[in-house]
Scaffold this motif. Sequence first.
Motif, PDB file in Angstrom:
ATOM      1  N   UNK A  34       0.961  -1.284   0.054  1.00  0.00           N
ATOM      2  CA  UNK A  34      -0.128  -0.064  -0.154  1.00  0.00           C
ATOM      3  C   UNK A  34       0.707   1.434  -0.136  1.00  0.00           C
ATOM      4  N   UNK A  35       0.575   2.412  -0.701  1.00  0.00           N
ATOM      5  CA  UNK A  35       0.874   3.553  -0.791  1.00  0.00           C
ATOM      6  C   UNK A  35      -0.119   4.538  -0.302  1.00  0.00           C
ATOM      7  N   UNK A  36       0.505   5.334   0.674  1.00  0.00           N
ATOM      8  CA  UNK A  36      -0.247   6.443   1.541  1.00  0.00           C
ATOM      9  C   UNK A  36       0.618   7.839   1.125  1.00  0.00           C
ATOM     10  N   UNK A  37      -0.283   9.073   1.476  1.00  0.00           N
ATOM     11  CA  UNK A  37       0.016  10.154   1.225  1.00  0.00           C
ATOM     12  C   UNK A  37      -0.261  10.677   2.743  1.00  0.00           C
ATOM     13  N   UNK A  38       0.610  11.586   3.477  1.00  0.00           N
ATOM     14  CA  UNK A  38       0.376  12.205   4.408  1.00  0.00           C
ATOM     15  C   UNK A  38       0.798  13.421   4.633  1.00  0.00           C
ATOM     16  N   UNK A  39      -0.182  14.350   4.724  1.00  0.00           N
ATOM     17  CA  UNK A  39      -0.048  15.833   4.901  1.00  0.00           C
ATOM     18  C   UNK A  39       0.429  16.117   6.309  1.00  0.00           C
ATOM     19  N   UNK A  40       1.257  17.305   6.923  1.00  0.00           N
ATOM     20  CA  UNK A  40       1.635  17.673   8.116  1.00  0.00           C
ATOM     21  C   UNK A  40       0.468  17.631   9.071  1.00  0.00           C
ATOM     22  N   UNK A  41       0.480  16.824  10.149  1.00  0.00           N
ATOM     23  CA  UNK A  41      -0.505  16.935  11.204  1.00  0.00           C
ATOM     24  C   UNK A  41      -2.081  16.348  10.817  1.00  0.00           C
ATOM     25  N   UNK A  45      -3.533   9.333   3.907  1.00  0.00           N
ATOM     26  CA  UNK A  45      -4.608   9.355   2.937  1.00  0.00           C
ATOM     27  C   UNK A  45      -4.529   8.022   1.924  1.00  0.00           C
ATOM     28  N   UNK A  46      -5.090   6.989   1.834  1.00  0.00           N
ATOM     29  CA  UNK A  46      -4.730   6.000   0.688  1.00  0.00           C
ATOM     30  C   UNK A  46      -4.676   6.412  -0.859  1.00  0.00           C
ATOM     31  N   UNK A  47      -3.438   5.897  -1.226  1.00  0.00           N
ATOM     32  CA  UNK A  47      -3.297   5.952  -2.604  1.00  0.00           C
ATOM     33  C   UNK A  47      -3.344   5.001  -3.579  1.00  0.00           C
ATOM     34  N   UNK A  48      -2.679   3.923  -3.258  1.00  0.00           N
ATOM     35  CA  UNK A  48      -2.867   2.587  -4.135  1.00  0.00           C
ATOM     36  C   UNK A  48      -2.594   1.194  -3.437  1.00  0.00           C
ATOM     37  N   UNK A  49      -3.060   0.145  -3.999  1.00  0.00           N
ATOM     38  CA  UNK A  49      -2.996  -0.970  -3.548  1.00  0.00           C
ATOM     39  C   UNK A  49      -2.387  -2.012  -4.520  1.00  0.00           C
ATOM     40  N   UNK A  81       1.966  21.099  -4.796  1.00  0.00           N
ATOM     41  CA  UNK A  81       0.941  20.450  -4.135  1.00  0.00           C
ATOM     42  C   UNK A  81       1.118  19.092  -3.834  1.00  0.00           C
ATOM     43  N   UNK A  82       2.077  18.186  -4.488  1.00  0.00           N
ATOM     44  CA  UNK A  82       2.413  16.927  -4.216  1.00  0.00           C
ATOM     45  C   UNK A  82       3.350  16.963  -3.160  1.00  0.00           C
ATOM     46  N   UNK A  83       3.943  17.941  -2.406  1.00  0.00           N
ATOM     47  CA  UNK A  83       4.922  17.939  -1.363  1.00  0.00           C
ATOM     48  C   UNK A  83       3.872  17.461  -0.484  1.00  0.00           C
ATOM     49  N   UNK A  84       4.642  16.198   0.454  1.00  0.00           N
ATOM     50  CA  UNK A  84       4.048  15.481   1.560  1.00  0.00           C
ATOM     51  C   UNK A  84       4.879  14.487   1.818  1.00  0.00           C
ATOM     52  N   UNK A  85       4.557  13.630   2.811  1.00  0.00           N
ATOM     53  CA  UNK A  85       5.258  12.309   3.052  1.00  0.00           C
ATOM     54  C   UNK A  85       4.429  11.427   2.440  1.00  0.00           C
ATOM     55  N   UNK A  86       5.182  10.407   1.732  1.00  0.00           N
ATOM     56  CA  UNK A  86       4.733   9.354   1.247  1.00  0.00           C
ATOM     57  C   UNK A  86       5.156   7.952   2.166  1.00  0.00           C
ATOM     58  N   UNK A  87       4.032   7.274   2.573  1.00  0.00           N
ATOM     59  CA  UNK A  87       4.297   6.007   3.313  1.00  0.00           C
ATOM     60  C   UNK A  87       4.097   4.855   2.457  1.00  0.00           C
ATOM     61  N   UNK A  88       4.775   3.916   2.836  1.00  0.00           N
ATOM     62  CA  UNK A  88       4.484   2.360   2.262  1.00  0.00           C
ATOM     63  C   UNK A  88       4.246   1.311   3.296  1.00  0.00           C
ATOM     64  N   UNK A  89       3.537   0.467   2.827  1.00  0.00           N
ATOM     65  CA  UNK A  89       3.177  -0.558   3.990  1.00  0.00           C
ATOM     66  C   UNK A  89       2.811  -1.930   3.482  1.00  0.00           C
ATOM     67  N   UNK A  90       2.850  -3.010   4.189  1.00  0.00           N
ATOM     68  CA  UNK A  90       2.662  -4.359   3.370  1.00  0.00           C
ATOM     69  C   UNK A  90       1.781  -4.899   4.421  1.00  0.00           C
ATOM     70  N   UNK A  91       0.888  -5.774   3.842  1.00  0.00           N
ATOM     71  CA  UNK A  91       0.372  -6.933   4.634  1.00  0.00           C
ATOM     72  C   UNK A  91       0.742  -8.244   4.263  1.00  0.00           C
TER      73      UNK A  91
END
Lengths: 113, 113
Positions: A34-41, A45-49, A81-91
Motif C-alpha cells: 500500500x502507498x499512502x500520502x500524509x500531509x503535516x498534522x 490518505x490511501x493512494x494505491x494497493x 501540491x505534491x509535497x507531502x510524506x509518502x508512506x509504504x506499507x505491507x500486509x
Amino acid sequence: EDQVTQSPEALRLQEGESSSLNCSYTVSGLRGLFWYRQDPGKGPEFLFTLYSAGEEKEKERLKATLTKKESFLHITAPKPEDSATYLCAVQGGVTGGGNKLTFGTGTQLKVEL
Amino acid sequence: SQTIHQWPATLVQPVGSPLSLECTVEGTSNPNLYWYRQAAGRGLQLLFYSVGIGQISSEVPQNLSASRPQDRQFILSSKKLLLSDSGFYLCATKTGTRGYGYTFGSGTRLTVV
C-alpha cells in the motif's frame, strides 16, 4: 517479521523534475502493498494497493510499480501540491494479526517552484 | 463510505496524568479497528487492534491500554502518562475487503510535559 524500508528519507525536487521513491520489503506471503500520502498534522490518505509483481497503478502524476522485493512510486512532473510524506506499507500472509499493516518510515517530498 | 472521528486534535498533559483518546467509526459495522502511534522520524507503530467488541490485541508492551465498549468505538487509555508517550496517535479501520487500505482518522497530537 514483516519489514519495510523506504528511501530516500527526504527528497527535494524542482517543479517538473520527475523522480522515484523506493520501498523495499520483506514479508511472509505478500497479500498487498500500500502507498499512502500524509500531509503535516493529518492522517495518512490511501493512494494505491498492489498485489503481485509486475502490477502497476496510476493516479494523476503518480505511478506505483511492484517487484518481488520492492515497490517504486514514480512522480512525473511534480507540482508544489505534491509535497507531502509518502508512506509504504505491507500486509503479510500470516494468519491472525487482525489484517494489520506494517509501515515504513516514509519519504518526505518537497517540490519547489 | 467510512468516516473516522478522533478527538481531541491536540492534547498537552503532565507526566503522571491519565489519558483517554476516543475514536468512533461511521458507515460500517463490525469493523477491524487499530491504534497507531507515529513518533517524530519514525514510522507508524501498531499499538492495538480489535476485531470485535471487547476483543483487544496488544502489539507492543507499554504504558497504554485499549478498550472497545461498542461496535464502532475504540478508546486508548493510560493511568499515568510518561514523557515517552508523546506522539501522534492515529485510529484506523479496514476499508472494504480485498485490496483494502486503511481509512485513518485525523489524529491526536499528544505532548506529555
